[in-house]
Design a protein around this motif. Structure first.
Motif, PDB file in Angstrom:
ATOM      1  N   LEU A  55     -17.194 -10.894 -14.463  1.00 15.75           N
ATOM      2  CA  LEU A  55     -16.389 -11.350 -13.327  1.00 15.75           C
ATOM      3  C   LEU A  55     -17.084 -11.060 -11.998  1.00 15.75           C
ATOM      4  O   LEU A  55     -16.612 -11.454 -10.946  1.00 15.75           O
ATOM      5  CB  LEU A  55     -15.027 -10.649 -13.321  1.00 15.75           C
ATOM      6  N   ARG A  57     -17.276  -8.184 -10.647  1.00 19.50           N
ATOM      7  CA  ARG A  57     -16.516  -7.210  -9.865  1.00 19.50           C
ATOM      8  C   ARG A  57     -17.154  -5.821  -9.895  1.00 19.50           C
ATOM      9  O   ARG A  57     -17.260  -5.156  -8.875  1.00 19.50           O
ATOM     10  CB  ARG A  57     -15.100  -7.116 -10.397  1.00 19.50           C
ATOM     11  N   ARG A  62     -19.249   0.800  -5.561  1.00 16.89           N
ATOM     12  CA  ARG A  62     -20.305   1.758  -5.255  1.00 16.89           C
ATOM     13  C   ARG A  62     -20.605   2.623  -6.467  1.00 16.89           C
ATOM     14  O   ARG A  62     -19.719   2.936  -7.251  1.00 16.89           O
ATOM     15  CB  ARG A  62     -19.865   2.647  -4.091  1.00 16.89           C
ATOM     16  N   ALA A  85     -16.911 -14.886  -6.268  1.00 22.50           N
ATOM     17  CA  ALA A  85     -15.610 -14.827  -5.581  1.00 22.50           C
ATOM     18  C   ALA A  85     -14.825 -16.141  -5.671  1.00 22.50           C
ATOM     19  O   ALA A  85     -13.666 -16.125  -6.066  1.00 22.50           O
ATOM     20  CB  ALA A  85     -15.794 -14.378  -4.141  1.00 22.50           C
ATOM     21  N   ARG A  88     -13.644 -17.006  -9.568  1.00 25.61           N
ATOM     22  CA  ARG A  88     -12.630 -16.243 -10.297  1.00 25.61           C
ATOM     23  C   ARG A  88     -11.295 -16.961 -10.239  1.00 25.61           C
ATOM     24  O   ARG A  88     -10.887 -17.424  -9.185  1.00 25.61           O
ATOM     25  CB  ARG A  88     -12.455 -14.851  -9.663  1.00 25.61           C
ATOM     26  N   GLY A  89     -10.646 -17.038 -11.373  1.00 20.46           N
ATOM     27  CA  GLY A  89      -9.367 -17.728 -11.424  1.00 20.46           C
ATOM     28  C   GLY A  89      -9.542 -19.225 -11.558  1.00 20.46           C
ATOM     29  O   GLY A  89      -8.571 -19.947 -11.737  1.00 20.46           O
ATOM     30  N   THR A  93     -11.684 -17.202 -15.986  1.00 23.18           N
ATOM     31  CA  THR A  93     -10.381 -16.536 -15.896  1.00 23.18           C
ATOM     32  C   THR A  93     -10.271 -15.476 -16.981  1.00 23.18           C
ATOM     33  O   THR A  93     -11.181 -15.303 -17.796  1.00 23.18           O
ATOM     34  CB  THR A  93      -9.220 -17.537 -16.064  1.00 23.18           C
ATOM     35  N   MET A  94      -9.133 -14.790 -16.995  1.00 24.90           N
ATOM     36  CA  MET A  94      -9.026 -13.643 -17.885  1.00 24.90           C
ATOM     37  C   MET A  94      -7.602 -13.501 -18.437  1.00 24.90           C
ATOM     38  O   MET A  94      -6.632 -13.846 -17.766  1.00 24.90           O
ATOM     39  CB  MET A  94      -9.421 -12.397 -17.100  1.00 24.90           C
ATOM     40  N   PHE A  96      -5.136 -10.486 -20.528  1.00 19.02           N
ATOM     41  CA  PHE A  96      -5.146  -9.024 -20.623  1.00 19.02           C
ATOM     42  C   PHE A  96      -4.397  -8.498 -21.838  1.00 19.02           C
ATOM     43  O   PHE A  96      -3.694  -9.228 -22.523  1.00 19.02           O
ATOM     44  CB  PHE A  96      -4.533  -8.437 -19.359  1.00 19.02           C
ATOM     45  N   ALA A 102       0.432  -6.826 -16.442  1.00 17.64           N
ATOM     46  CA  ALA A 102      -0.577  -7.563 -15.675  1.00 17.64           C
ATOM     47  C   ALA A 102       0.065  -8.528 -14.680  1.00 17.64           C
ATOM     48  O   ALA A 102      -0.628  -9.134 -13.877  1.00 17.64           O
ATOM     49  CB  ALA A 102      -1.501  -8.331 -16.614  1.00 17.64           C
ATOM     50  N   GLY A 120      -9.257 -18.385  -4.297  1.00 16.64           N
ATOM     51  CA  GLY A 120     -10.544 -18.897  -3.831  1.00 16.64           C
ATOM     52  C   GLY A 120     -10.396 -19.808  -2.627  1.00 16.64           C
ATOM     53  O   GLY A 120     -11.315 -20.536  -2.279  1.00 16.64           O
TER      54      GLY A 120
ATOM     55  N   PHE B 236      -1.604  -5.033 -12.671  1.00 17.05           N
ATOM     56  CA  PHE B 236      -1.355  -6.322 -12.008  1.00 17.05           C
ATOM     57  C   PHE B 236      -2.247  -6.522 -10.793  1.00 17.05           C
ATOM     58  O   PHE B 236      -2.465  -7.656 -10.366  1.00 17.05           O
ATOM     59  CB  PHE B 236       0.138  -6.506 -11.657  1.00 17.05           C
ATOM     60  N   ALA B 242      -9.010 -10.263 -10.735  1.00 12.33           N
ATOM     61  CA  ALA B 242      -9.693 -11.103 -11.722  1.00 12.33           C
ATOM     62  C   ALA B 242      -9.426 -12.575 -11.438  1.00 12.33           C
ATOM     63  O   ALA B 242     -10.226 -13.434 -11.766  1.00 12.33           O
ATOM     64  CB  ALA B 242      -9.217 -10.743 -13.128  1.00 12.33           C
ATOM     65  N   TYR B 243      -8.265 -12.853 -10.822  1.00 18.40           N
ATOM     66  CA  TYR B 243      -7.924 -14.232 -10.514  1.00 18.40           C
ATOM     67  C   TYR B 243      -8.315 -14.626  -9.097  1.00 18.40           C
ATOM     68  O   TYR B 243      -7.890 -15.659  -8.598  1.00 18.40           O
ATOM     69  CB  TYR B 243      -6.440 -14.493 -10.774  1.00 18.40           C
TER      70      TYR B 243
END
Lengths: 295, 344
Positions: A55, A57, A62, A85, A88-89, A93-94, A96, A102, A120, B236, B242-243
């Protein structure tokens, strides 16, 4: 064939003070367009961090040290993780473990869905968003989509929330779906139903899936290919049928025998660690990484 | 009945019980404290006959339980008794002084919310980076310094050394108080279209309200920060990231509202505590408020007035809590919809 996810000699470490904890020791894997690939291992083996890296991320935090290559939908995420950036989505996508936790508890499903559609910085009007969300919820067989949109996550069952999550994950027609232990927190039957649903939808849409799991029986049903990961190393890689018919790595065998059997036999006696688990990578025929094949 | 309404009624019933408890407690404590109120009220030159007459008139010679009976009888007639100090009905004194305090506290409360919440939100968003360090340092300084010290510092700096604000009082000399409607000078002035009076009142409010608000601002910022950092770890928020939800949207909406629920309850208490803290600030800024009146009457053992003041402050605590509970139940859908779920 194009790969939506390409990882080569990827290492990951977390620096804390002067010490570095090495989490991934140079893993290589790929997911082709339309392919369903499973990454299987025990907790702490490095499955979930791989998804977070995909992703883009984790490498922005750091104290994260990475080397090697990771390329997702055409972006080089070692050098330019920020390029993810806007993807994503959308293109990635993801899904969980626990859908209910979530989903934000103080917002309605509709509000979260709208945000997903707009992520986005995409311009989507409220009416358009509602329309698309209703269609997406109908696709995952939610009986009353309008009511679901006006509900809060705690008002829906876990299974319903997982359907909502799947609808959100697929609403923007992603190329790659990262499924991190999807539905592990749900009842087994509900988990099976929602996985079946997800499987049908991704097959229909041709979405690639990286399926992260510790559950081998689920993987067997779902995946085209399987990578087995143990303590930051890929230890075995093959087509699902090859791997289950002929598990060759000692760790894969241990993992397979750890799965509970319906016809009893008691709990298997497994060592937490064995030197044999450190054996080198075994690749089943016809499953090598693309760069190895071409080389 | 809606769950919110039921919650409100429940709390209201409890509040009445609490008020009765407080009235009993403060009634007896005020009378047990040594010193003869009649003698203090009449001064050192009063004769024994005068003192006896006053004691008789105020039922001070009756057993304490009987005195409480008299008190309750008067209370049910809406009579809080008469102050021995101002010689006026306590209810009238409270009506005179209380709006000044309430106006001060409301402005301070607004500052607490409007500055404390964003400060805490920013600190959480930029955790362990410079905005966080600055916000934390400021909060700690604000929290650790008592309100009256802030009062003196602000007065010295902004009214004496660098005289941009008035030193004391609610209005400048020569400006008449607006006709009494709510007792809040700013609101009364606006209602009467007296714009210059309004600005003069605001001008006088700034320093005392800031002095009173500072520790609350710091406290609010710290609470908001820690609550949001907690929220940021929840799944969440991981989903939001993630989205691809914008970090700014997460900070303003998706992490902020869930974090507000635990924070608000404590903020309500902080707000109510400002009522009690106001007396030192009122002293420093010569603010004609209830807290100053309260200190005055306690020093003089002015029994009825003490009970009256404490009851009003206790009632404010309860009302604040009620309002906070109401807001929390509106923000938190779990409470708002509790009943609907039970039916489904």
């Amino acid at each position: 064939m194009t790969s939506v996810l390409k990882i080569r000699d990827l290492t990951l470490g977390f620096r804390k003070g002067r010490q570095t904890a090495q989490v991934l020791h140079g893993i290589s894997m790929h997911v082709n367009a339309g392919e369903k690939v499973a990454l299987v291992g025990e907790s702490g083996s490095g499955k979930s961090v791989t998804a977070q890296l995909a992703l883009g991320r984790l490498q922005q935090e750091r104290g994260t040290l990475t080397s090697g290559e990771i390329e997702v939908v055409g972006h080089d995420l070692i050098r330019h993780p920020e390029a993810m950036a806007p993807e994503r989505g959308h293109r990635v996508t993801m899904i969980f473990q626990d859908p209910t936790s979530a989903l934000n508890p103080v917002f309605r499903i509709g509000e979260i869905f709208t945000e997903v559609l707009r992520s986005g910085g995409r311009k989507v009007t409220a009416a358009e968003a509602r329309d698309r969300a209703l269609k997406a919820l109908a696709e995952v067989h939610i009986p009353d989509p309008a009511r679901a949109l006006d509900s809060y996550p705690f008002q829906l069952s876990g299974g319903m929330n997982q359907r909502v999550m799947i609808a959100m994950a697929l609403a923007n027609e992603p190329e790659l779906l990262l499924a991190d232990e999807p539905g592990t927190a749900l009842d087994v039957t509900v988990q099976a139903q929602t996985l079946r649903l997800m499987d049908d939808l991704v097959t229909e849409k041709g979405t690639s899936v990286l399926f992260i799991s510790h559950n081998l029986s689920v993987v067997r049903e779902f995946a085209d290919r399987v990578y087995v990961i143990y303590r930051g190393n890929i230890v075995e890689h093959g087509r699902t049928d090859q791997l289950f018919a002929n598990p060759r790595h000692p760790y894969t065998r241990a993992l397979l025998s750890a799965a509970p059997k319906l016809i009893g036999g008691g709990l298997p006696d497994l060592p937490e660690h064995s030197d044999a688990f450190r054996d080198p990578l075994i690749v089943h025929p016809g499953c090598g990484e693309p760069h190895e094949v071409s080389a | 009945m809606s769950p919110v309404l039921r919650l409100l009624l429940q709390r209201l019933a409890i509040s009445v019980l609490v008020l009765i408890g407080v009235s009993i407690l403060i009634f007896f404590i005020a009378r047990i404290v040594p010193g003869d109120p009649a003698r203090i009220a009449l001064g050192p030159n009063a004769s024994q006959a005068q003192i006896d007459a006053l004691r008789e008139a105020r039922h001070l010679n009756d057993p304490i339980v009987v005195q409480y009976g008299w008190f309750i009888r008067d209370l049910l007639h809406g009579d809080l008794g008469t102050s021995l100090y101002t010689k006026r009905p306590v209810a009238q004194d409270v009506a005179t002084y209380f709006p000044a305090t309430l106006e001060l506290v409301l402005y301070a409360g607004a500052m607490m919310i409007l500055l404390g919440l964003p400060l805490g939100r920013l600190a959480a968003r930029f955790q362990r980076r410079w905005p966080d360090h600055v916000a934390r340092l400021l909060s700690v300084i604000a929290v650790c310094t008592p309100a009256f010290v802030w009062g003196v510092i602000l007065q010295l700096t902004f009214a004496y050394i660098w005289p941009i604000f008035p030193l004391e009082g609610r209005l400048s000399n020569g400006i008449d108080a607006p006709p009494l409607i709510t007792g809040f000078y700013t609101i009364d002035a606006l209602l009467n279209g007296q714009i210059s009076t309004f600005f003069n009142a605001v001008y006088h409010l700034i320093l005392p309200a800031t002095a009173l608000a500072l520790s609350g601002i710091g406290q609010t910022a710290r609470l908001t920060r820690s609550s949001m950092i907690e929220t940021y770890r929840r799944p969440f928020i991981g989903m939001s990231r993630a989205y691809g939800f914008r970090e700014d949207r997460i900070s303003r909406r998706f992490a902020f509202w869930p974090s507000l629920i635990p924070t608000l309850t404590i903020l309500g208490l902080d707000f109510a505590t400002m009522l009690a803290n106001a007396f030192l600030v009122e002293r420093v800024f010569v603010w004609p408020g209830l807290s100053r009146y309260g200190v005055e009457v306690i020093m003089r053992k002015d029994l009825d007035a003490i009970v009256g003041v404490v009851l009003v402050i206790a009632a404010m605590f309860l009302i604040t809590n009620l309002v906070v509970d109401l807001i929390v139940s509106i923000i938190n859908p779990r409470i708002r919809l509790a009943e609907r779920k039970a039916k489904a």
